[in-house]
Design an enzyme around this catalytic site. Structure first.
Site, PDB file in Angstrom:
ATOM      1  N   LYS A  16       0.818  -1.219   0.000  1.00  0.00           N
ATOM      2  CA  LYS A  16       0.000   0.000   0.000  1.00  0.00           C
ATOM      3  C   LYS A  16       0.854   1.272   0.000  1.00  0.00           C
ATOM      4  O   LYS A  16       0.466   2.259  -0.598  1.00  0.00           O
ATOM      5  CB  LYS A  16      -0.999  -0.004   1.156  1.00  0.00           C
ATOM      6  CG  LYS A  16      -0.427   0.324   2.507  1.00  0.00           C
ATOM      7  CD  LYS A  16      -1.508   0.267   3.558  1.00  0.00           C
ATOM      8  CE  LYS A  16      -0.920   0.002   4.918  1.00  0.00           C
ATOM      9  NZ  LYS A  16      -0.133   1.087   5.492  1.00  0.00           N
ATOM     10  N   ARG A  87      -6.242   4.387  12.381  1.00  0.00           N
ATOM     11  CA  ARG A  87      -5.854   3.047  12.807  1.00  0.00           C
ATOM     12  C   ARG A  87      -6.849   2.474  13.822  1.00  0.00           C
ATOM     13  O   ARG A  87      -6.720   1.330  14.231  1.00  0.00           O
ATOM     14  CB  ARG A  87      -4.492   3.080  13.516  1.00  0.00           C
ATOM     15  CG  ARG A  87      -3.272   3.131  12.637  1.00  0.00           C
ATOM     16  CD  ARG A  87      -2.863   1.777  12.107  1.00  0.00           C
ATOM     17  NE  ARG A  87      -1.464   1.433  12.309  1.00  0.00           N
ATOM     18  CZ  ARG A  87      -0.452   1.884  11.605  1.00  0.00           C
ATOM     19  NH1 ARG A  87      -0.634   2.764  10.656  1.00  0.00           N
ATOM     20  NH2 ARG A  87       0.775   1.469  11.855  1.00  0.00           N
ATOM     21  N   ARG A 125      11.529 -12.227   2.832  1.00  0.00           N
ATOM     22  CA  ARG A 125      12.244 -10.952   2.804  1.00  0.00           C
ATOM     23  C   ARG A 125      13.590 -11.066   3.516  1.00  0.00           C
ATOM     24  O   ARG A 125      13.682 -11.631   4.608  1.00  0.00           O
ATOM     25  CB  ARG A 125      11.387  -9.903   3.520  1.00  0.00           C
ATOM     26  CG  ARG A 125      11.118  -8.768   2.619  1.00  0.00           C
ATOM     27  CD  ARG A 125      10.136  -7.775   2.959  1.00  0.00           C
ATOM     28  NE  ARG A 125       9.859  -7.432   4.330  1.00  0.00           N
ATOM     29  CZ  ARG A 125       9.058  -6.413   4.639  1.00  0.00           C
ATOM     30  NH1 ARG A 125       8.514  -5.694   3.695  1.00  0.00           N
ATOM     31  NH2 ARG A 125       8.791  -6.141   5.894  1.00  0.00           N
ATOM     32  N   ARG A 158      14.513  -9.402   9.025  1.00  0.00           N
ATOM     33  CA  ARG A 158      14.106  -8.376  10.010  1.00  0.00           C
ATOM     34  C   ARG A 158      13.413  -9.061  11.166  1.00  0.00           C
ATOM     35  O   ARG A 158      12.633  -9.994  10.944  1.00  0.00           O
ATOM     36  CB  ARG A 158      13.124  -7.397   9.354  1.00  0.00           C
ATOM     37  CG  ARG A 158      13.802  -6.256   8.659  1.00  0.00           C
ATOM     38  CD  ARG A 158      12.824  -5.397   7.934  1.00  0.00           C
ATOM     39  NE  ARG A 158      11.568  -5.172   8.675  1.00  0.00           N
ATOM     40  CZ  ARG A 158      10.648  -4.306   8.283  1.00  0.00           C
ATOM     41  NH1 ARG A 158      10.821  -3.616   7.196  1.00  0.00           N
ATOM     42  NH2 ARG A 158       9.536  -4.141   8.974  1.00  0.00           N
TER      43      ARG A 158
END
Ligand code: AMP
Length: 219
Positions: A16, A87, A125, A158
Site C-alpha cells: 500500500k 488506525r 524478505r 528483520r
C-alpha cells in the site's frame, strides 16, 4: 473547490505504501504516511518513540495533532492521500468530524492480500545489515544465495518478519481494521483492490476505480 481524499488500507507487505506513492505521483497530491510523520517528528517524547519501536499505537491526540499540522500545508489544498491513518475507531471519528468536510470527495482503497500471501512475502524478505539493500528469496533473489550483491555481507531477516511476529501483526490488522472497513463500506466509500498482482496491474486497477468515481487529473 472539491478536495480529493484517499485512504490506503492494507496488511503488512500489501504494497500500500508503494501504491500510495504511485497514486501521489499520478494526481500530484501528497502521500502522507502517519508512521513517517511520527518518525520525523523532532520533539516526540521518549515514551512515544518507545511505543513506535515496540509496534504499539501512540496516543490518538498525538497523531491527530501531527496530521492536522501537516494538513495546513498548501500542497494538501486540492487533495491528499493517507497511509496508516486512521488506525482505530476514535481516529476514524476524528477524521470525519475534524478533517473531512461535506465538500470533499473521499475514497478508501483496501489493497486486499490474503494472510497466506502476506506470509510468503514477509518470510522471504531479507536485508543486508551492512548497506541496507533489500531482497526476496522468490521475488528479488540475490545473485549468490544468502549474500548481498552490493557488499557481499551475509543477509538477515528483520526481527518483525519472523512467523510468530507476522501472526501478531496480522491479528492486530484484522481486529482493528475490519470494523473500519465496514464503516467505509456503509458510507459507500470503500473500494477493494486485488493486491495479489504485480505493481503496475494494481496501480492500473486503482486508477480505473478512481476515474470511475470522478477523480480526474487536475488541469
Ligand atoms: P507504520 O509506518 O504505518 O507501520 O507505523 C509505524 C508505527 O507508528 C506504528 O507501529 C505505530 O507505533 C505508529 N503509528 C503509525 N500510524 C499511527 C496511527 N494512526 N495511530 C497511532 N500510532 C501510529
Amino acid at each position: 473547490m472539491v478536495r480529493h481524499i484517499l485512504f490506503f488500507i492494507g496488511p503488512p507487505a500489501s504494497g500500500k505504501g508503494t501504491q500510495a506513492e504511485l497514486v501521489s505521483k499520478y494526481y500530484g497530491w501528497p502521500a502522507i504516511s502517519s508512521g513517517d510523520l511520527l518518525r520525523r517528528s523532532a520533539d516526540l517524547p521518549q515514551k512515544y518513540q518507545e511505543a513506535i519501536q515496540a509496534g504499539h499505537l501512540v496516543d490518538d491526540g498525538v497523531i491527530n495533532d501531527l496530521l492536522q499540522r501537516r494538513l495546513t500545508q498548501a500542497d494538501t489544498k486540492l487533495g491528499f492521500i493517507l497511509d496508516g491513518y486512521p488506525r482505530n475507531s476514535s481516529q476514524f471519528a476524528y477524521a470525519y468530524n475534524y478533517i473531512i468536510t461535506p465538500q470533499d470527495r473521499v475514497c478508501a482503497l483496501e489493497i486486499r492480500v490474503s494472510d497466506e500471501e502476506v506470509y510468503r512475502r514477509l518470510e522471504g524478505r531479507r536485508f543486508c545489515p551492512h548497506c541496507g539493500a533489500g531482497y526476496h528469496l522468490i521475488y528479488k533473489p540475490s545473485k549468490r544465495e544468502g549474500f548481498c550483491d552490493v557488499c557481499s555481507s551475509k543477509l538477515v531477516r528483520r526481527p518483525d518478519d519472523k512467523p510468530e511476529v507476522i501472526a501478531e501483526r496480522l491479528k492486530i490488522y484484522h481486529d482493528t481494521m475490519e470494523p473500519l472497513l465496514a464503516l467505509w463500506q456503509k458510507r459507500g466509500e470503500l473500494e477493494v483492490i486485488n493486491g495479489e498482482q504485480d505493481i503496475p496491474a494494481v496501480h492500473q486497477d486503482i486508477i480505473a476505480v478512481l476515474t470511475r468515481r470522478g477523480y480526474v487529473l487536475p488541469h
